[in-house]
Enzyme design. Structure first.
Site, PDB file in Angstrom:
ATOM      1  N   GLU A 106       0.839  -1.216   0.000  1.00  0.00           N
ATOM      2  CA  GLU A 106       0.000   0.000   0.000  1.00  0.00           C
ATOM      3  C   GLU A 106       0.868   1.258   0.000  1.00  0.00           C
ATOM      4  O   GLU A 106       0.529   2.252  -0.643  1.00  0.00           O
ATOM      5  CB  GLU A 106      -0.940  -0.020   1.208  1.00  0.00           C
ATOM      6  N   GLU A 126      -4.144  -9.282   3.823  1.00  0.00           N
ATOM      7  CA  GLU A 126      -4.876  -8.925   5.040  1.00  0.00           C
ATOM      8  C   GLU A 126      -6.070  -9.833   5.304  1.00  0.00           C
ATOM      9  O   GLU A 126      -6.386 -10.147   6.447  1.00  0.00           O
ATOM     10  CB  GLU A 126      -5.352  -7.462   4.963  1.00  0.00           C
TER      11      GLU A 126
HETATM   12  C1  3H9 Z   1      -1.399  -4.849   7.172  1.00  0.00           C
HETATM   13  O1  3H9 Z   1      -0.449  -4.565   6.498  1.00  0.00           O
HETATM   14  C2  3H9 Z   1      -2.549  -3.933   7.436  1.00  0.00           C
HETATM   15  C3  3H9 Z   1      -2.586  -2.749   6.543  1.00  0.00           C
HETATM   16  O2  3H9 Z   1      -3.354  -3.005   5.384  1.00  0.00           O
HETATM   17  C4  3H9 Z   1      -3.311  -1.596   7.175  1.00  0.00           C
HETATM   18  C5  3H9 Z   1      -2.757  -1.056   8.413  1.00  0.00           C
HETATM   19  C6  3H9 Z   1      -3.550   0.097   8.948  1.00  0.00           C
HETATM   20  N1  3H9 Z   1       4.179  -7.886  11.457  1.00  0.00           N
HETATM   21  O3  3H9 Z   1       6.867 -15.860   8.132  1.00  0.00           O
HETATM   22  P1  3H9 Z   1       8.250 -15.770   8.608  1.00  0.00           P
HETATM   23  C7  3H9 Z   1       7.479 -11.810  11.574  1.00  0.00           C
HETATM   24  S1  3H9 Z   1      -1.514  -6.347   7.978  1.00  0.00           S
HETATM   25  C8  3H9 Z   1       4.878  -8.385  12.482  1.00  0.00           C
HETATM   26  O4  3H9 Z   1       8.766 -16.869   9.463  1.00  0.00           O
HETATM   27  P2  3H9 Z   1       9.162 -15.914   5.885  1.00  0.00           P
HETATM   28  C9  3H9 Z   1       7.040 -13.229  11.853  1.00  0.00           C
HETATM   29  O5  3H9 Z   1       6.161 -13.268  12.939  1.00  0.00           O
HETATM   30  C10 3H9 Z   1      -0.028  -7.201   7.523  1.00  0.00           C
HETATM   31  N2  3H9 Z   1       5.701  -9.458  12.368  1.00  0.00           N
HETATM   32  O6  3H9 Z   1       9.287 -15.528   7.417  1.00  0.00           O
HETATM   33  C11 3H9 Z   1       8.384 -13.877  12.149  1.00  0.00           C
HETATM   34  O7  3H9 Z   1       8.741 -13.513  13.461  1.00  0.00           O
HETATM   35  P3  3H9 Z   1       9.519 -14.506  14.417  1.00  0.00           P
HETATM   36  C12 3H9 Z   1      -0.096  -7.727   6.153  1.00  0.00           C
HETATM   37  C13 3H9 Z   1       5.806 -10.020  11.176  1.00  0.00           C
HETATM   38  O8  3H9 Z   1      10.387 -15.420   5.268  1.00  0.00           O
HETATM   39  C14 3H9 Z   1       9.323 -13.174  11.190  1.00  0.00           C
HETATM   40  O9  3H9 Z   1       8.677 -11.961  10.825  1.00  0.00           O
HETATM   41  N3  3H9 Z   1       1.045  -8.532   5.908  1.00  0.00           N
HETATM   42  C15 3H9 Z   1       5.085  -9.547  10.069  1.00  0.00           C
HETATM   43  O10 3H9 Z   1       8.779 -17.337   5.749  1.00  0.00           O
HETATM   44  C16 3H9 Z   1       9.617 -13.965   9.948  1.00  0.00           C
HETATM   45  O11 3H9 Z   1       8.373 -14.384   9.382  1.00  0.00           O
HETATM   46  C17 3H9 Z   1       1.023  -9.857   6.076  1.00  0.00           C
HETATM   47  O12 3H9 Z   1       0.034 -10.451   6.404  1.00  0.00           O
HETATM   48  C18 3H9 Z   1       4.258  -8.420  10.251  1.00  0.00           C
HETATM   49  N4  3H9 Z   1       3.557  -7.884   9.233  1.00  0.00           N
HETATM   50  O13 3H9 Z   1       7.928 -15.060   5.347  1.00  0.00           O
HETATM   51  C19 3H9 Z   1       2.331 -10.556   5.832  1.00  0.00           C
HETATM   52  N5  3H9 Z   1       5.372 -10.333   9.000  1.00  0.00           N
HETATM   53  O14 3H9 Z   1      10.845 -14.708  13.773  1.00  0.00           O
HETATM   54  C20 3H9 Z   1       2.595 -11.529   6.934  1.00  0.00           C
HETATM   55  C21 3H9 Z   1       6.259 -11.260   9.440  1.00  0.00           C
HETATM   56  O15 3H9 Z   1       9.540 -13.798  15.716  1.00  0.00           O
HETATM   57  N6  3H9 Z   1       3.892 -12.107   6.818  1.00  0.00           N
HETATM   58  N7  3H9 Z   1       6.511 -11.066  10.741  1.00  0.00           N
HETATM   59  O16 3H9 Z   1       8.698 -15.758  14.443  1.00  0.00           O
HETATM   60  C22 3H9 Z   1       4.180 -13.122   5.963  1.00  0.00           C
HETATM   61  O17 3H9 Z   1       3.372 -13.573   5.178  1.00  0.00           O
HETATM   62  C23 3H9 Z   1       5.555 -13.689   6.029  1.00  0.00           C
HETATM   63  O18 3H9 Z   1       6.061 -13.467   7.309  1.00  0.00           O
HETATM   64  C24 3H9 Z   1       6.557 -13.119   5.011  1.00  0.00           C
HETATM   65  C25 3H9 Z   1       7.970 -13.662   5.315  1.00  0.00           C
HETATM   66  C26 3H9 Z   1       6.135 -13.557   3.617  1.00  0.00           C
HETATM   67  C27 3H9 Z   1       6.587 -11.602   5.112  1.00  0.00           C
END
Ligand code: 3H9
Length: 695
Positions: A106, A126
């Site tokens: 975004e 999301e």
């Molecule tokens: C959003 O954006 C809302 C907005 O529209 C509006 C706002 C107003 N936050 O998955 P991994 C951590 S909602 C905090 O093992 P990979 C995860 O917990 C968000 N932490 O790695 C982990 O921590 P730990 C929309 C996050 O390489 C570490 O990073 N975004 C976040 O297999 C590594 O993660 C999503 O839904 C976060 N946003 O995959 C994306 N993202 O080491 C969610 C990750 O302590 N994330 N962490 O366990 C993912 O899909 C995957 O983590 C990603 C990396 C593909 C990014």
């Protein structure tokens, strides 16, 4: 606290998002990005700005842990960061690599131009967290790539690669060389050429037939996502992008975001997200243990389970040695593998070369000596202790001395199996779920003697197979099947007490389970449950069972495979049909036992079955079989069709409040067999202390 950095590359300012691990947009991070944008604007020597990510991501989105805390509402909120970029008087170019998701994408949509490295994963995920893109994504993405593609991305949450999405108009350039250099050069070109500051907010949504598209999506969300509030609201926001002026659409999006982020469904889905990630943090495991390098894996036993495991391994590019003493079983397995991959080709999920590559990875042999080159040996023979121990005695003679040895038992004592090996330290349990190449869950059973290298190998295998590996200790049924036994016990009793099997299945499916217990057992095989009951009633005479399921089995009704079980099935069909014969057998059994039947409500059915899961989960936690409540939730979310939007049995109990759970369990004590729901000591203790399972 990690924040964004500002560097100067001549007349181009580079703002680097730097908040490991995924550059999530925490409040401090958001604040620093806006401050750097303002600084770049104020600096007369700067002609353009590049936004880029440090490390392994452009940006994984909003900081999810901030949701439902004041930090999430503190300005600048993510939408305002995107607006700060959009309203800058100098061109702002987003340079995306590896991951650009959620608020990260975004923010990029707020920039005037976007470039990307090939292979970057682009998504608005999301909806999977029970919310919608709340920083302008629902309004800007359809303006960038058209209504249809935006609707698909926003309602599925699935990623697309940067190359796949580029033709839709999201990127101005795919940069194959160094991204930073390429982006700075592109920024300079934009400034030199005096290219306009392209603001998506000023454009209109592209696409034709949008009204029909939205109506169809709305109907599909209602049908496919019962119980999930977010998908339908994503469609509403898309509609707003088409029908309302930009600023009104943004206000609508924000309103819905704020509603959704407070829902129990969103909280549960976010719990599931973090719970899955927590599974990799295993207590008492040396963090330096990496596990064996895996090239070749041997699978002993070419039945349904062994074949499914072989498919999963080959799909992950591993060489597979599939052995079985029975040559005919191997031939059947080969045919099954071929059929599975052919059907993937037919459905466009695999190309012909991919199928050939997988088949080439499979070697079959009737000679156990062929396991000699395997780094990991997985035994997947018949579920019987004597048979499994005999196999383990023979493995020693053939396997490499350093190979890790795994048993794919679903409930047997892994320590007793390991004792048949000369080196129990390299033995562990790998409980795959059927079909093994489809189901995401892998229970990794740590035996008393299992060493760290072997356990780490199990965890590495789970990652390689893209499964969720949950480590658990040894007990009958491990986490999942041990709890299932209590769930089924209640389901069977409820029928004795007066509910029809259909009513039980219906109540639990309406509550959100993928499949009711009787339809599930008809699919798995009623004979499997029968064998388990026979074994467990010897070990635990104190835990009674309903009698009618045994009567069904004695009549040869093993479920789908015999054409009848609790239900009947037309040849070749999996549709469960009501069967008067089964009902007669049940009624006879109940009458012979002299049980007085009553009317059982759907609420009672759900409460007894679901709380039975949490209650047994408490025992599993207390005994240290599971390291944390969230691991138990993950097992049920990924292996047993528990509704994701309810967060898992332990999360559900936490949501009800543990004192209320104790009360409800005790309330059932007066019912026939209700005493089998006596609250577990840990549950009672946490309830008294006002605590939760999930901390
Ligand atoms: C959003 O954006 C809302 C907005 O529209 C509006 C706002 C107003 N936050 O998955 P991994 C951590 S909602 C905090 O093992 P990979 C995860 O917990 C968000 N932490 O790695 C982990 O921590 P730990 C929309 C996050 O390489 C570490 O990073 N975004 C976040 O297999 C590594 O993660 C999503 O839904 C976060 N946003 O995959 C994306 N993202 O080491 C969610 C990750 O302590 N994330 N962490 O366990 C993912 O899909 C995957 O983590 C990603 C990396 C593909 C990014």
């Amino acid at each position: 606290m990690s924040t964004a950095r500002l560097d100067y590359h001549g007349d181009v300012a580079v703002i680097t998002l730097d908040n490991p691990p995924v550059n999530a947009l925490s409040h401090a991070h958001r604040t620093s990005i806006v401050a750097h944008l303002r600084a770049a604007e104020a600096d007369a020597t700067i002609r353009a700005v590049v936004l880029i990510g440090a490390g392994d991501a452009f940006c994984g989105g909003a900081e999810i842990r901030e949701f439902n805390t004041p930090a999430a509402l503190a300005e600048p909120i993510t939408r305002q960061v995107a607006e700060a970029a959009e309203s800058l008087k100098k061109p702002v170019i987003a340079a995306l690599h590896k991951v650009a998701m959620g608020g990260g994408l975004e923010l990029a949509l707020g920039c005037h131009y976007r470039v990307a490295a090939p292979g970057a994963a682009i998504a608005l995920p999301e909806v999977k967290l029970g919310i919608l893109p709340g920083a302008g994504g629902t309004q800007r993405l359809p303006r960038a790539i058209g209504a249809k593609a935006a609707l698909d991305m926003i309602t599925s949450g699935d990623p697309m690669t940067s190359q796949a999405i580029a033709p839709l108009g999201l990127f101005d350039q795919i940069i194959e060389t160094d991204l930073l250099e390429g982006a700075v050069a592109f920024a300079r070109h934009v400034a030199d050429a005096g290219m306009p500051l392209r603001r998506l907010r000023d454009e209109s949504v592209k696409g034709t037939g949008i009204v029909e598209l939205i109506a169809e999506a709305r109907a599909r969300m209602a049908r496919d996502w019962r119980g999930y509030p977010a998908p339908a609201r994503c469609v509403d926001a898309l509609e707003a992008a088409v029908t309302l002026p930009f600023d009104e659409g943004i206000r609508f999006e924000r309103k819905i975001f704020l509603e959704l982020v407070e829902t129990p469904e969103s909280r549960a889905l976010r719990h599931g997200f973090f719970a899955e990630r927590a599974t990799s943090k295993v207590p008492r495991l040396d963090p330096s243990a990496r596990g064996h390098r895996l090239n070749a894996v041997a699978v002993i036993g070419a039945g349904t389970m062994g074949s499914g495991i072989a498919i999963a391994l080959a799909n992950a590019g591993l060489q597979v040695v599939l052995t079985d003493a029975d040559g005919a079983a191997l031939a059947r397995a080969r045919a099954y593998l071929d059929r599975t991959w052919s059907s993937a080709v037919e459905r466009g999920r695999l190309d012909a070369a991919g199928k050939d590559r997988r088949l080439a990875l499979i070697e079959t042999s009737t000679d156990l000596a062929s396991i000699a080159r395997a780094d990991l040996v997985i035994e997947a023979v018949y579920e019987d202790m004597t048979v499994k121990r005999a196999v383990f005695e023979r493995i020693d003679a053939h396997a490499r001395p350093d190979a890790v040895l795994a048993t794919n038992t679903s409930s047997l004592d892994v320590d007793a199996i390991a004792a048949a090996s000369s080196n129990p330290a390299r033995v562990l349990g790998l409980h795959f779920f059927s079909p093994a190449h489809v189901m995401r869950l892998l229970e990794i059973v740590r035996g008393r003697a299992t060493d760290d290298q072997s356990l780490a190998t199990g965890l590495a295998l789970a990652r390689r197979l893209r499964k969720v590996g949950v480590v658990c200790g040894v007990c009958d049924g491990f986490i999942g099947n041990r709890m299932l036994e209590e769930y089924l016990r209640q389901a069977y009793f409820l029928v004795e007490e007066g509910a029809s099997p259909q009513a039980v299945d219906q109540a639990l499916e309406d509550w959100g389970f993928a499949m009711g217990p009787f339809r599930m057992m008809d699919m798995a095989g009623q004979d499997i449950g029968w064998a388990i009951r026979k074994r467990l009633s010897i070990d635990h005479p104190d835990k009674p069972y309903a009698q009618w399921p045994d009567r069904l089995c004695e009549a040869g009704r093993f479920g789908q495979k015999t054409g009848s079980g609790v239900y009947r099935y037309e040849p070749g069909s999996r549709q469960a049909l009501r069967d008067p014969e089964a009902e007669r057998i049940i009624a006879d059994s109940v009458r012979l036992q002299g049980i007085e039947q009553r009317s059982v409500s759907a609420a009672d059915i759900v409460e007894r079955c679901v709380l039975a899961l949490a209650n047994e989960g408490a025992r599993i936690l207390e005994e240290g079989i599971a390291a944390r409540a969230s691991d138990i939730d993950v097992v049920y979310l990924t292996g047993y069709g528990f509704p994701r939007y309810r967060g898992g049995p332990m999360w559900h109990a936490d949501t009800l409040g543990l004192a209320a759970v104790v009360d409800r369990l005790q309330a059932h004590a007066g019912e026939r067999m209700g005493q089998t729901l006596s609250p577990a000591p840990l549950l009672r203790q946490l309830a008294v202390e006002g605590r939760r399972f999930n901390t």
